[in-house]
Write a protein that holds these residues in place. Sequence first.
Motif: not given
Length: 158
Positions: A67, A80-82, A94, A108, A126
């Motif tokens: 992150e 971040c990816h999530g 989040l 994310y 997203n």
Amino acid sequence: MKKIVVISDTHSNRAAIEKLYPIFSECDLIIHLGDTSSDGSRIRSAFPGKTVLINGNCDFPRLGEDEKIIEVEDIKIFACHGDRYRVKSGLSRLAERAAQEGARIALYGHTHKSLEREENGVFMINPGALSRTAHEKSYLYLVVYGDKFTSKIVQISP
């Protein structure tokens, strides 16, 4: 004014990524939110100095960061990816983490579904997915000017 392109969940779909190269060349920052960071690594090689890589749950080896706080003009962005925040079952974790970092935007991926919405004072975005199997392929075009921003999810043709 800074122009940012955000992609996620490319899963080795080089054809979709290469369609975006003209846009990458014109923007100020490219953020790849993981799954697959090796795709991001190729982008970073083509566009050095302006590509940020975030690791996803499918990234081995891990070529980016898990992150990152990115400061663009007067705005903090949490990327971040999530998966670690279980975004498939809600965005509150989040949003809380991004707010703790003082971020106004949280980026994310992981769900493969594009989304833009505010949660607890944080704008959650997203970009969707670019994988071959994604029902709708999309990316995020984000413009930051001082302490203001505008975002647009852009659908691309298969």
